[in-house]
Design a protein around this motif. Structure first.
Motif, PDB file in Angstrom:
ATOM      1  N   ASN A  18       0.827  -1.229  -0.085  1.00 39.08           N
ATOM      2  CA  ASN A  18       0.313  -0.058  -0.588  1.00 39.08           C
ATOM      3  C   ASN A  18       0.771   1.812   0.231  1.00 39.08           C
ATOM      4  OD1 ASN A  18      -2.434  -0.663  -0.691  1.00 39.08           O
ATOM      5  ND2 ASN A  18      -3.131  -1.530   1.920  1.00 39.08           N
ATOM      6  N   PRO A  19       2.258   1.569   0.549  1.00 37.81           N
ATOM      7  CA  PRO A  19       2.539   3.079   0.926  1.00 37.81           C
ATOM      8  C   PRO A  19       3.534   3.067  -0.580  1.00 37.81           C
ATOM      9  CG  PRO A  19       3.603   1.530   2.725  1.00 37.81           C
ATOM     10  CD  PRO A  19       2.153   0.318   1.987  1.00 37.81           C
ATOM     11  N   PHE A  20       3.607   1.791  -1.340  1.00 40.55           N
ATOM     12  CA  PHE A  20       4.458   1.930  -2.800  1.00 40.55           C
ATOM     13  C   PHE A  20       3.073   2.191  -2.891  1.00 40.55           C
ATOM     14  CE2 PHE A  20       7.377  -0.702   0.019  1.00 40.55           C
ATOM     15  CZ  PHE A  20       8.618  -0.146  -0.585  1.00 40.55           C
ATOM     16  N   LEU A  21       2.211   1.427  -3.608  1.00 38.83           N
ATOM     17  CA  LEU A  21       1.019   1.884  -4.078  1.00 38.83           C
ATOM     18  C   LEU A  21       0.666   3.243  -4.103  1.00 38.83           C
ATOM     19  CD1 LEU A  21      -0.959  -1.039  -3.798  1.00 38.83           C
ATOM     20  CD2 LEU A  21      -0.047  -0.073  -5.891  1.00 38.83           C
ATOM     21  N   LYS A  22       0.567   3.803  -2.727  1.00 38.51           N
ATOM     22  CA  LYS A  22       0.437   5.341  -2.728  1.00 38.51           C
ATOM     23  C   LYS A  22       1.862   6.776  -3.597  1.00 38.51           C
ATOM     24  CE  LYS A  22      -0.888   8.160   0.704  1.00 38.51           C
ATOM     25  NZ  LYS A  22      -1.223   9.143   2.129  1.00 38.51           N
ATOM     26  N   ARG A  23       2.958   5.802  -3.733  1.00 40.70           N
ATOM     27  CA  ARG A  23       3.614   6.727  -4.012  1.00 40.70           C
ATOM     28  C   ARG A  23       3.988   6.365  -5.965  1.00 40.70           C
ATOM     29  NH1 ARG A  23       9.859   7.084  -1.563  1.00 40.70           N
ATOM     30  NH2 ARG A  23       8.513   8.372   0.305  1.00 40.70           N
ATOM     31  N   ALA A  24       3.168   5.553  -6.181  1.00 43.68           N
ATOM     32  CA  ALA A  24       3.382   4.923  -7.735  1.00 43.68           C
ATOM     33  C   ALA A  24       2.005   5.993  -8.087  1.00 43.68           C
ATOM     34  CB  ALA A  24       3.393   4.296  -7.644  1.00 43.68           C
ATOM     35  N   THR A  25       1.129   6.381  -7.202  1.00 42.37           N
ATOM     36  CA  THR A  25       0.166   6.817  -8.018  1.00 42.37           C
ATOM     37  C   THR A  25       0.367   8.601  -7.977  1.00 42.37           C
ATOM     38  OG1 THR A  25      -0.978   6.343  -5.836  1.00 42.37           O
ATOM     39  CG2 THR A  25      -1.636   4.918  -7.904  1.00 42.37           C
ATOM     40  N   ALA A  26       1.034   9.125  -7.691  1.00 46.17           N
ATOM     41  CA  ALA A  26       1.469  10.318  -7.249  1.00 46.17           C
ATOM     42  C   ALA A  26       0.940  11.182  -8.630  1.00 46.17           C
ATOM     43  CB  ALA A  26       2.477  10.935  -6.186  1.00 46.17           C
ATOM     44  N   LEU A  57      -0.674   4.735 -15.163  1.00 48.77           N
ATOM     45  CA  LEU A  57      -0.532   4.107 -14.227  1.00 48.77           C
ATOM     46  C   LEU A  57       0.317   2.305 -14.721  1.00 48.77           C
ATOM     47  CD1 LEU A  57      -3.435   3.775 -12.560  1.00 48.77           C
ATOM     48  CD2 LEU A  57      -1.328   5.159 -11.628  1.00 48.77           C
ATOM     49  N   VAL A  58      -0.408   1.994 -16.106  1.00 48.91           N
ATOM     50  CA  VAL A  58       0.228   0.238 -16.577  1.00 48.91           C
ATOM     51  C   VAL A  58       1.815   0.880 -17.028  1.00 48.91           C
ATOM     52  CG1 VAL A  58       0.191  -0.972 -18.337  1.00 48.91           C
ATOM     53  CG2 VAL A  58      -1.429  -0.553 -17.399  1.00 48.91           C
ATOM     54  N   ARG A  59       2.152   2.183 -17.500  1.00 52.68           N
ATOM     55  CA  ARG A  59       3.906   1.685 -17.820  1.00 52.68           C
ATOM     56  C   ARG A  59       4.807   2.587 -16.556  1.00 52.68           C
ATOM     57  NH1 ARG A  59       2.143   5.986 -22.838  1.00 52.68           N
ATOM     58  NH2 ARG A  59       0.962   5.438 -24.658  1.00 52.68           N
ATOM     59  N   ARG A  60       4.050   2.323 -15.764  1.00 49.75           N
ATOM     60  CA  ARG A  60       5.241   2.371 -14.089  1.00 49.75           C
ATOM     61  C   ARG A  60       5.249   1.130 -13.709  1.00 49.75           C
ATOM     62  NH1 ARG A  60       3.810   8.348 -12.486  1.00 49.75           N
ATOM     63  NH2 ARG A  60       5.460   7.025 -10.586  1.00 49.75           N
ATOM     64  N   PRO A  61       6.834   0.899 -13.677  1.00 49.37           N
ATOM     65  CA  PRO A  61       6.435  -0.364 -12.805  1.00 49.37           C
ATOM     66  C   PRO A  61       6.595  -0.360 -11.611  1.00 49.37           C
ATOM     67  CG  PRO A  61       8.516  -0.764 -14.576  1.00 49.37           C
ATOM     68  CD  PRO A  61       7.640   0.487 -14.416  1.00 49.37           C
ATOM     69  N   GLN A  62       6.638   0.961 -11.161  1.00 48.96           N
ATOM     70  CA  GLN A  62       6.709   1.011 -10.149  1.00 48.96           C
ATOM     71  C   GLN A  62       5.667   1.255  -8.595  1.00 48.96           C
ATOM     72  OE1 GLN A  62       7.965   3.953 -11.917  1.00 48.96           O
ATOM     73  NE2 GLN A  62       7.791   5.347 -11.418  1.00 48.96           N
ATOM     74  N   TYR A  63       4.624   1.290  -9.695  1.00 49.93           N
ATOM     75  CA  TYR A  63       3.298   1.402  -9.762  1.00 49.93           C
ATOM     76  C   TYR A  63       3.190  -0.206  -9.776  1.00 49.93           C
ATOM     77  CZ  TYR A  63      -2.240   0.847 -10.087  1.00 49.93           C
ATOM     78  OH  TYR A  63      -3.038   0.039 -10.078  1.00 49.93           O
ATOM     79  N   LEU A  64       3.205  -0.894 -11.020  1.00 50.54           N
ATOM     80  CA  LEU A  64       2.609  -2.642 -11.545  1.00 50.54           C
ATOM     81  C   LEU A  64       3.339  -3.462 -10.277  1.00 50.54           C
ATOM     82  CD1 LEU A  64       2.909  -2.723 -15.327  1.00 50.54           C
ATOM     83  CD2 LEU A  64       1.222  -2.264 -13.829  1.00 50.54           C
ATOM     84  N   ILE A  65       4.566  -3.565 -10.139  1.00 50.77           N
ATOM     85  CA  ILE A  65       5.352  -5.084  -9.587  1.00 50.77           C
ATOM     86  C   ILE A  65       4.270  -4.827  -7.466  1.00 50.77           C
ATOM     87  CG2 ILE A  65       7.216  -5.010  -8.050  1.00 50.77           C
ATOM     88  CD1 ILE A  65       8.814  -4.819 -10.751  1.00 50.77           C
ATOM     89  N   PRO A  66       4.199  -3.311  -7.370  1.00 51.06           N
ATOM     90  CA  PRO A  66       3.223  -3.997  -5.912  1.00 51.06           C
ATOM     91  C   PRO A  66       1.952  -4.031  -6.067  1.00 51.06           C
ATOM     92  CG  PRO A  66       4.782  -1.197  -6.046  1.00 51.06           C
ATOM     93  CD  PRO A  66       4.782  -2.154  -7.330  1.00 51.06           C
ATOM     94  N   GLN A  67       1.165  -3.732  -7.475  1.00 50.67           N
ATOM     95  CA  GLN A  67      -0.278  -4.042  -7.371  1.00 50.67           C
ATOM     96  C   GLN A  67      -0.061  -5.855  -7.439  1.00 50.67           C
ATOM     97  OE1 GLN A  67      -2.907  -1.918  -7.511  1.00 50.67           O
ATOM     98  NE2 GLN A  67      -4.260  -3.872  -8.149  1.00 50.67           N
ATOM     99  N   CYS A  68       1.249  -6.070  -8.732  1.00 51.67           N
ATOM    100  CA  CYS A  68       0.646  -7.827  -8.786  1.00 51.67           C
ATOM    101  C   CYS A  68       1.008  -8.292  -7.461  1.00 51.67           C
ATOM    102  CB  CYS A  68       2.060  -8.119  -9.559  1.00 51.67           C
ATOM    103  SG  CYS A  68       1.625  -7.494 -11.303  1.00 51.67           S
ATOM    104  N   LEU A  69       1.789  -7.705  -6.781  1.00 51.15           N
ATOM    105  CA  LEU A  69       2.005  -8.076  -5.049  1.00 51.15           C
ATOM    106  C   LEU A  69       1.102  -8.557  -4.171  1.00 51.15           C
ATOM    107  CD1 LEU A  69       5.601  -7.540  -4.371  1.00 51.15           C
ATOM    108  CD2 LEU A  69       4.536  -9.641  -4.786  1.00 51.15           C
ATOM    109  N   ASN A  70      -0.308  -6.737  -4.620  1.00 50.66           N
ATOM    110  CA  ASN A  70      -0.912  -6.747  -3.469  1.00 50.66           C
ATOM    111  C   ASN A  70      -2.379  -7.526  -4.809  1.00 50.66           C
ATOM    112  OD1 ASN A  70      -3.772  -5.746  -3.098  1.00 50.66           O
ATOM    113  ND2 ASN A  70      -2.355  -3.916  -2.101  1.00 50.66           N
ATOM    114  N   LEU A  71      -2.382  -8.103  -5.237  1.00 50.53           N
ATOM    115  CA  LEU A  71      -3.793  -8.802  -5.743  1.00 50.53           C
ATOM    116  C   LEU A  71      -3.170 -10.475  -5.913  1.00 50.53           C
ATOM    117  CD1 LEU A  71      -3.776  -7.667  -8.737  1.00 50.53           C
ATOM    118  CD2 LEU A  71      -4.910  -7.655  -7.682  1.00 50.53           C
ATOM    119  N   CYS A  72      -1.772 -11.100  -5.645  1.00 47.71           N
ATOM    120  CA  CYS A  72      -1.197 -12.256  -4.959  1.00 47.71           C
ATOM    121  C   CYS A  72      -1.442 -12.181  -3.172  1.00 47.71           C
ATOM    122  CB  CYS A  72       0.338 -12.062  -4.644  1.00 47.71           C
ATOM    123  SG  CYS A  72       0.421 -12.375  -6.497  1.00 47.71           S
TER     124      CYS A  72
END
Length: 124
Positions: free
Chosen positions: A17-25, A45-60
């Motif tokens: 969650n902290p990484f997602l919050k920072r990546a969506t700034a 969002l899709v073009r930002r790995p700093q968003y995609l990686i935490p989002q995939c882990l969040n979905l896991c």
């Protein structure tokens, strides 16, 4: 075993969650002259790995949560996972970004932790 899976799900949610919050700034400032706002934001969002990686882990974490729901009693599972989901994001945010929690927040975190312990003890 099921409580560990629930704990893993809550940890994945809390840690990402902290990484997602920072990546969506900056998402609120995204616009494109020819694309609808939703599509422009999605592309941002899709073009930002700093968003995609935490989002995939969040979905896991969500997958682990639903798996554990099938094997653990619902009354305990929902309390356990939801409480940890409130505790862990703030804890990880404090650890990762070195913020000092206010005393009342720290006291609330202790109370939630005690509540989780009582629920687990009562169920055992």
């Amino acid at each position: 075993y099921q409580r560990r899976v629930h704990g893993a799900a809550a940890t994945l949610w809390g840690a990402t969650n902290p990484f997602l919050k920072r990546a969506t700034a900056g998402l609120e400032h995204v616009h494109h002259p020819r694309l609808p706002r939703f599509i422009a934001e999605l592309l941002f969002l899709v073009r930002r790995p700093q968003y995609l990686i935490p989002q995939c882990l969040n979905l896991c974490g969500s997958v682990a949560f639903f798996y554990a729901l099938s094997t653990l009693e619902l009354s305990v599972a929902s309390i356990f996972a939801n409480s940890l989901t409130f505790l862990l994001p703030y804890s990880f945010f404090v650890l990762l970004f070195s913020k000092d929690p206010p005393p009342h927040t720290f006291f609330g975190m202790i109370l939630v932790s005690m509540f989780i312990g009582v629920c687990i003890y009562a169920q055992a």
